[in-house]
Design a protein around this motif. Structure first.
Motif, PDB file in Angstrom:
ATOM      1  N   ALA A  74       0.883  -1.139   0.097  1.00  0.00           N
ATOM      2  CA  ALA A  74      -0.064   0.005   0.079  1.00  0.00           C
ATOM      3  C   ALA A  74       0.962   1.080   0.053  1.00  0.00           C
ATOM      4  O   ALA A  74       0.696   2.412  -0.524  1.00  0.00           O
ATOM      5  N   ALA A 114       1.383   2.991  -6.778  1.00  0.00           N
ATOM      6  CA  ALA A 114       1.116   2.496  -8.145  1.00  0.00           C
ATOM      7  C   ALA A 114       1.743   1.170  -8.297  1.00  0.00           C
ATOM      8  O   ALA A 114       1.162   0.309  -8.986  1.00  0.00           O
ATOM      9  N   VAL A 151      -0.469  -1.606  -7.120  1.00  0.00           N
ATOM     10  CA  VAL A 151      -1.770  -1.824  -8.147  1.00  0.00           C
ATOM     11  C   VAL A 151      -1.120  -2.651  -9.322  1.00  0.00           C
ATOM     12  O   VAL A 151      -1.769  -3.512  -9.955  1.00  0.00           O
ATOM     13  N   ILE A 194      -1.849  -6.779 -11.325  1.00  0.00           N
ATOM     14  CA  ILE A 194      -2.553  -6.591 -12.483  1.00  0.00           C
ATOM     15  C   ILE A 194      -1.569  -7.308 -13.632  1.00  0.00           C
ATOM     16  O   ILE A 194      -2.254  -8.071 -14.464  1.00  0.00           O
TER      17      ILE A 194
END
Length: 110
Positions: free
Chosen positions: A16, A20, A23, A27
């Motif tokens: 966290a 970015a 994240v 993905i």
């Protein structure tokens, strides 16, 4: 005994804090797994579309006669010097590329 070495943050907190990167990496991982699954699925479809291997009765039959006759390979002279010394590179010449003399058949007695 404290083995954390002062690292009290969990993996979720670390990701966290990374912003970015926290994240994008999951993905990208899901995308790589999806590509691998798709490639496997596509390969299976291509394999299913191929003809099956021939059955034993569809195999080619062995000919009744010999179709290939092997003869000994003919090379040029591969003799070493009589005195036993080795040849220098400039003495080798075109070793292996010289013309092969024709076979001389012994005279036949009739």
């Amino acid at each position: 005994m404290d083995v954390t070495n002062g690292a009290q943050a969990s993996l979720a907190t670390t990701l966290a804090d990374a912003g970015a990167l926290g994240v994008v990496l999951p993905i990208a991982g899901v995308a790589v797994v999806a590509v691998l699954i798709g490639a496997f699925w596509w390969g299976m479809r291509k394999r299913d579309a191929e003809l099956p291997p021939p059955r034993p009765d569809e195999q080619p039959h062995k000919p009744d006669h010999r179709s290939h006759i092997e003869e000994p390979d003919k090379h040029g002279s591969d003799r070493f010097p009589e005195d036993g010394r080795g040849l220098s590179p400039y003495e080798l010449g075109d070793h292996g590329n010289e013309v092969i003399p024709p076979d001389v058949d012994p005279p036949q007695n009739r």
